[in-house]
Scaffold this active site. Structure first.
Site, PDB file in Angstrom:
ATOM      1  N   LYS A 115      24.814  18.131 -24.426  1.00 39.43           N
ATOM      2  CA  LYS A 115      25.330  16.824 -24.007  1.00 39.43           C
ATOM      3  C   LYS A 115      24.214  15.882 -23.561  1.00 39.43           C
ATOM      4  O   LYS A 115      24.249  14.685 -23.860  1.00 39.43           O
ATOM      5  CB  LYS A 115      26.385  16.971 -22.912  1.00 39.43           C
ATOM      6  CG  LYS A 115      25.982  17.657 -21.640  1.00 39.43           C
ATOM      7  CD  LYS A 115      27.151  17.667 -20.662  1.00 39.43           C
ATOM      8  CE  LYS A 115      26.830  18.424 -19.386  1.00 39.43           C
ATOM      9  NZ  LYS A 115      26.673  19.867 -19.622  1.00 39.43           N
ATOM     10  N   THR A 116      23.214  16.404 -22.850  1.00 38.51           N
ATOM     11  CA  THR A 116      22.105  15.536 -22.430  1.00 38.51           C
ATOM     12  C   THR A 116      21.291  15.101 -23.643  1.00 38.51           C
ATOM     13  O   THR A 116      20.796  13.970 -23.708  1.00 38.51           O
ATOM     14  CB  THR A 116      21.212  16.260 -21.417  1.00 38.51           C
ATOM     15  OG1 THR A 116      22.005  16.638 -20.278  1.00 38.51           O
ATOM     16  CG2 THR A 116      20.081  15.361 -20.948  1.00 38.51           C
ATOM     17  N   ASP A 157      25.510  10.385 -17.632  1.00 40.90           N
ATOM     18  CA  ASP A 157      25.392  11.832 -17.797  1.00 40.90           C
ATOM     19  C   ASP A 157      26.232  12.534 -16.733  1.00 40.90           C
ATOM     20  O   ASP A 157      26.454  11.993 -15.649  1.00 40.90           O
ATOM     21  CB  ASP A 157      23.922  12.248 -17.660  1.00 40.90           C
ATOM     22  CG  ASP A 157      23.653  13.644 -18.203  1.00 40.90           C
ATOM     23  OD1 ASP A 157      24.538  14.201 -18.873  1.00 40.90           O
ATOM     24  OD2 ASP A 157      22.552  14.171 -17.951  1.00 40.90           O
ATOM     25  N   GLU A 158      26.692  13.740 -17.037  1.00 39.06           N
ATOM     26  CA  GLU A 158      27.459  14.558 -16.082  1.00 39.06           C
ATOM     27  C   GLU A 158      28.615  13.760 -15.463  1.00 39.06           C
ATOM     28  O   GLU A 158      28.818  13.742 -14.250  1.00 39.06           O
ATOM     29  CB  GLU A 158      26.535  15.093 -14.975  1.00 39.06           C
ATOM     30  CG  GLU A 158      25.322  15.851 -15.457  1.00 39.06           C
ATOM     31  CD  GLU A 158      25.646  17.237 -16.016  1.00 39.06           C
ATOM     32  OE1 GLU A 158      26.842  17.593 -16.076  1.00 39.06           O
ATOM     33  OE2 GLU A 158      24.711  17.956 -16.397  1.00 39.06           O
ATOM     34  N   GLN A 199      33.123  22.146 -15.788  1.00 38.70           N
ATOM     35  CA  GLN A 199      32.001  22.345 -14.874  1.00 38.70           C
ATOM     36  C   GLN A 199      32.092  21.431 -13.649  1.00 38.70           C
ATOM     37  O   GLN A 199      31.080  21.062 -13.066  1.00 38.70           O
ATOM     38  CB  GLN A 199      30.677  22.114 -15.606  1.00 38.70           C
ATOM     39  CG  GLN A 199      30.421  23.119 -16.718  1.00 38.70           C
ATOM     40  CD  GLN A 199      29.000  23.070 -17.245  1.00 38.70           C
ATOM     41  OE1 GLN A 199      28.039  23.321 -16.536  1.00 38.70           O
ATOM     42  NE2 GLN A 199      28.858  22.733 -18.523  1.00 38.70           N
ATOM     43  N   ARG A 234      25.221  30.454 -17.460  1.00 39.33           N
ATOM     44  CA  ARG A 234      23.771  30.370 -17.230  1.00 39.33           C
ATOM     45  C   ARG A 234      23.045  31.481 -17.980  1.00 39.33           C
ATOM     46  O   ARG A 234      21.819  31.416 -18.150  1.00 39.33           O
ATOM     47  CB  ARG A 234      23.427  30.496 -15.733  1.00 39.33           C
ATOM     48  CG  ARG A 234      23.983  29.445 -14.782  1.00 39.33           C
ATOM     49  CD  ARG A 234      23.808  28.036 -15.271  1.00 39.33           C
ATOM     50  NE  ARG A 234      25.010  27.604 -15.972  1.00 39.33           N
ATOM     51  CZ  ARG A 234      25.074  26.541 -16.753  1.00 39.33           C
ATOM     52  NH1 ARG A 234      23.996  25.815 -16.957  1.00 39.33           N
ATOM     53  NH2 ARG A 234      26.206  26.201 -17.339  1.00 39.33           N
TER      54      ARG A 234
END
Length: 661
Positions: free
Chosen positions: A68-69, A252-253, A286, A639
Site C-alpha cells: 500500500k505504501t 497513508d494508513e 489493522q 509480521r
C-alpha cells in the site's frame, strides 16, 4: 524481503492488449504528456489500476504485505510525471514523520530531486505549519510551544488536589479531555454536562489547564488538530485557499485516523472535482490504535463520507509464506466489522513451515523456552536481525528481555522508552524550548526543577508572580528576591543564576547555529550535564545527549534556513511518533509490543503470551473491543515472513491462563 511484482501467467492471459498497455505509460487521457512513466513500472495489475486512477476520490483497501505504501508513493510519482502536477501541489499525510521521509526518498528515486518539494508529513506536523502561519487567529504567537503527553500529564498532576487525585488519576483526566477534544466537544459543553463528582473534577482541571496553555503560548497535540479544524471551518476563504494550495492529497494508513483527522481531511479535500484528487490507502484489518481514538468505522464509511468515491483492493501478498497467510486469513475471518477480503500469496513466495503453537506451564518457563529456541536458531546460522519476539503487553516483553539477557543473546527493545522520552533528553529540550518561548510553563518547571534546592513550591510561586505582573517566566525568575515565601537563600541564588544564564542564551538565538547553542545549553552550570555525574548509567545518558547534538547538526544540513524554533517543532512532533534519533541497531534480536512494530517484518517471529486474558485482553468486554484485539493478533501474525511460532502459558503472573480463543 523485497516485493516481486511480476505478473502471473493467468494474469497475463487476462491482461489488456499491448496497445492498451502502451497507452497507460506513453500517452492518453491518463498520461497526456506522452513521456515514459517510471512510476507505473514494476507494479502488478491491481497496483497499476490504483496508481493511474482518474477518479477524483479513491480509497485503496490494501492487505498486509500488499504494497500500500508503494502504491501511494508511485501515485505521487505518477501525478508528477504523467499529470504534470507541481510537487508543491501535493500533500502527503503519513502516520509518522519517518514514513514521510521514506516516501520522499523513494519518490526522489522515481522522479528526481523535485520530489523533495512535496508537502509530506503527519497530520500533526501539517497542522502545526498551518497554525504557525495564522497564529493570531487561534490566540497564539508563531513561536507557540507544543505540549506532549508527558507535559500534559505533569500539568494535570500539578492541578489536581490531593483529594481529587484520590478519586481520579492524571492519566484518566488526560484521557477524558483528549476524547472530548477529538470529538469536538467544547469545554463549555462538557462543563454543562458535568453532573457527577468525577466529571466536575475533570471540568475544573480542564479549565485550569486551558488557562495554563494560553498563558504559556502553547498548544497540545489534540489542539493542533482541533484548532486547525476550527480555523478552516471558521474561515471559509482560508479553507478554500488551502484547497487550492493542495489539489492533490495522499493519505497513508487511513485506518489509523481519528474523528478529528477525518474532519480535517474532509475540509481539505472539499467536494469531488476533476481538477482535484484524493487517494487514501489503508487496511481495515489493522486498526489497532483505539487508545488514540482510531475507529474502524471511519475507513469502512469512506464511501458515505465521499459519495461517488471509488474503492479499489490490493489482495496479492508479497511478504508472508502461504502457511503464515493462511493463519492470518483464518484468524481475521472471525471479525464481523470489516470488508470481506482474503489475501492471496504471490506465486513466487515459497512454502514455509507450518505455524507452531507451543504451551509452557508458566510465563517464566515460556520466556526461558523462547530464549532457548532463539539460541538454537542462532547456532543453526539464522542471523539475530532476522528474529523478533512480539507480545501484546509490555510486561511480557520485559520477561522475555530478562531471559534473553540471562542467555547472553544480543537484543534490542522497541516500543518501550523512545529516544525523546528519556529524562535527560526531555530536560535538555525543555531548556531549549524556554529560550524560544519564555512563557512555556511546562518547559520552565522541568528546566528549573533540576536545580539544587528548587522545589515545586518555589516554581509555582515564580509562575504566579509572572502571571500577576505580566512578565515572562525568565523575567520573573530574575526578580526572585521580590517573591515572598522562599526562605532558602541557596534556592534564590540558584534561580537567579539559572535566569541570567538563560537570558544570555536568548540573546544568541539568531547568531549561533542550532547545534552549537544546544551543546552549550546542555553544558550550562547546574544544567543537564551536571546532573548526570552521579547516575549509574551516566555514560549512556551522555551518549544520548551527544546524539541529540548530532540530530541538530543533521537538521542544519537538511534545512535552508535552520532555526532553533523550527528544529524544536520537528523534534516535538517526532517525539509524538516515538522515533529515536538513530535507527534500530542491526544484528540484534528485536523484542517489542504489537503496537510498536506495525509496518515492520522479520523472517522469523515468535508471538509470546498468545493466550486468553492477554490477547484478547481481559479489558476487552464488547464485540468491537474483542475485534480490535483480534486485529492485533492479525498484525502480529503478518509480521512473520516465513516462520511463525505462537507461544502461550497455562499460568501467568500466578493466575490461571491458557490459549487464546
Amino acid at each position: 524481503m523485497s516485493q516481486n511484482s511480476s505478473e502471473s501467467a493467468s494474469e497475463r492471459d487476462q491482461a489488456p492488449s499491448s496497445s492498451r498497455r502502451l497507452n497507460l505509460v506513453e500517452g492518453n487521457a491518463v498520461n497526456p504528456s506522452g513521456k515514459p512513466v517510471k512510476a507505473v513500472k514494476e507494479l502488478n495489475r491491481e497496483q497499476r489500476v490504483a496508481v493511474t486512477s482518474t477518479d477524483p476520490q479513491v480509497l485503496v483497501m490494501a492487505g498486509a504485505g500488499c504494497g500500500k505504501t508503494r502504491v501511494l508513493t508511485h501515485r505521487a510519482g505518477f501525478l508528477l510525471e504523467a499529470r504534470g502536477v507541481h510537487p508543491e501541489s501535493i500533500l502527503a499525510l503519513t502516520l509518522t514523520n519517518k514514513a514521510a521521509r521514506e516516501m520522499v526518498s523513494r519518490l526522489r528515486w522515481l522522479c528526481g530531486p523535485d520530489a523533495e518539494r512535496i508537502h509530506a508529513g503527519t497530520f500533526h506536523s501539517m497542522c502545526a505549519r498551518v497554525l504557525r502561519s495564522h497564529p493570531k487567529l487561534v490566540g497564539r504567537t508563531g513561536r507557540f510551544s507544543i505540549y506532549d503527553e508527558d507535559d500534559v500529564q505533569r500539568a494535570i498532576r500539578r492541578l489536581l488536589t490531593k483529594p481529587e487525585a484520590a478519586r481520579i488519576t492524571p492519566v484518566s483526566v488526560l484521557r477524558e479531555i483528549s476524547v472530548n477534544k477529538n470529538h469536538a466537544v467544547p469545554l463549555s459543553r462538557y462543563e454543562s454536562l458535568a453532573i457527577d463528582d468525577t466529571s466536575r473534577i475533570v471540568a475544573r482541571v480542564w479549565r485550569e489547564y486551558e488557562l495554563e496553555l494560553r498563558r504559556g503560548d502553547a498548544l497540545d497535540f489534540d489542539d493542533l488538530l482541533l484548532r486547525t479544524v476550527e480555523l478552516l471551518k471558521g474561515n471559509p476563504d482560508l479553507c478554500a485557499a488551502y484547497q487550492e494550495k493542495w489539489p492533490s492529497i495522499l493519505v497513508d494508513e487511513y485506518q489509523d485516523t481519528n474523528p478529528t483527522q477525518a474532519r480535517l481531511l474532509r475540509l481539505l479535500a472539499g467536494r469531488a472535482d476533476p481538477q482535484r484528487n484524493l487517494m487514501a490507502v489503508g487496511d481495515d484489518k489493522q486498526v489497532i490504535y483505539g487508545f488514540r481514538l482510531a475507529d474502524v468505522r471511519l475507513i469502512l464509511g469512506f464511501e458515505d463520507e465521499y459519495p461517488g468515491s471509488t474503492v479499489l483492493t490490493l489482495k496479492r501478498n508479497y511478504r508472508n509464506s502461504p502457511q503464515v497467510l493462511a493463519a492470518a486469513n483464518a484468524l481475521i475471518a472471525h471479525n464481523l466489522l470489516q470488508r470481506p477480503m482474503t489475501l492471496e500469496a504471490d506465486e513466487k513466495i515459497k512454502d514455509g513451515p507450518e505455524v507452531v503453537v507451543h504451551c509452557s506451564t508458566t510465563d517464566t518457563e515460556e520466556a526461558r523456552w523462547i530464549a532457548f529456541q532463539i539460541q538454537r536458531a542462532i547456532e543453526q546460522g539464522i542471523p539475530e536481525r532476522n528474529i523478533a519476539v512480539l507480545a501484546r503487553w509490555g510486561t511480557i516483553v520485559d520477561r522475555v528481555e530478562h531471559a534473553l539477557a540471562a542467555a547472553g543473546i544480543s537484543y534490542q527493545v522497541i516500543g518501550s522508552r523512545g529516544f525523546f522520552k528519556r529524562k535527560e533528553i526531555r530536560t535538555a529540550l525543555a531548556h531549549l524550548r524556554l529560550l524560544c518561548n519564555p512563557r512555556d510553563e511546562a518547559a520552565f518547571a522541568r528546566a528549573l526543577g533540576i536545580r539544587p534546592k528548587v522545589g515545586t513550591g518555589t516554581i509555582a510561586k515564580i509562575i504566579a508572580y509572572a502571571d500577576r505582573n505580566r512578565l515572562t517566566l525568565l523575567e520573573a525568575a530574575t526578580a526572585i528576591d521580590l517573591i515572598g515565601g522562599i526562605p532558602s537563600s541557596q534556592a534564590r541564588e540558584n534561580v537567579r543564576r539559572f535566569a541570567y544564564d538563560m537570558l544570555t542564551f536568548t540573546g544568541q538565538l539568531t547568531a549561533r547555529p542550532v547545534s552549537s547553542l544546544a551543546r552549550e545549553v546542555i553544558r550550562m552550570p547546574q544544567g543537564v550535564a551536571d546532573t548526570l555525574g552521579e547516575d549509574d548509567d551516566a555514560e549512556q545518558r551522555f551518549e544520548r545527549l551527544d546524539a541529540l547534538g548530532d540530530a541538530a547538526r543533521t537538521y542544519e544540513r537538511q534545512t535552508d534556513e535552520p532555526t532553533l524554533a523550527g528544529w524544536l517543532a520537528d523534534v516535538m512532533l517526532a517525539g509524538r511518533d516515538d522515533l529515536s534519533g538513530r535507527e534500530g541497531e542491526r544484528g540484534r534480536v528485536t523484542v517489542g509490543t504489537i503496537h510498536a512494530v506495525k509496518g515492520l517484518e522479520w523472517p522469523n517471529v515468535i508471538g509470546a503470551g498468545f493466550e486468553g486474558r492477554v490477547i484478547p485482553s481481559y479489558r476487552a468486554n464488547t464485540q468491537e473491543e474483542v475485534e480490535e484485539e483480534r486485529r492485533m493478533g492479525y498484525v502480529l501474525v503478518t509480521r512473520a515472513a516465513r516462520v511463525l511460532v505462537l507461544s502461550y502459558a497455562l499460568s501467568r503472573e500466578g493466575r490461571h491462563s491458557g490459549p487464546s480463543h
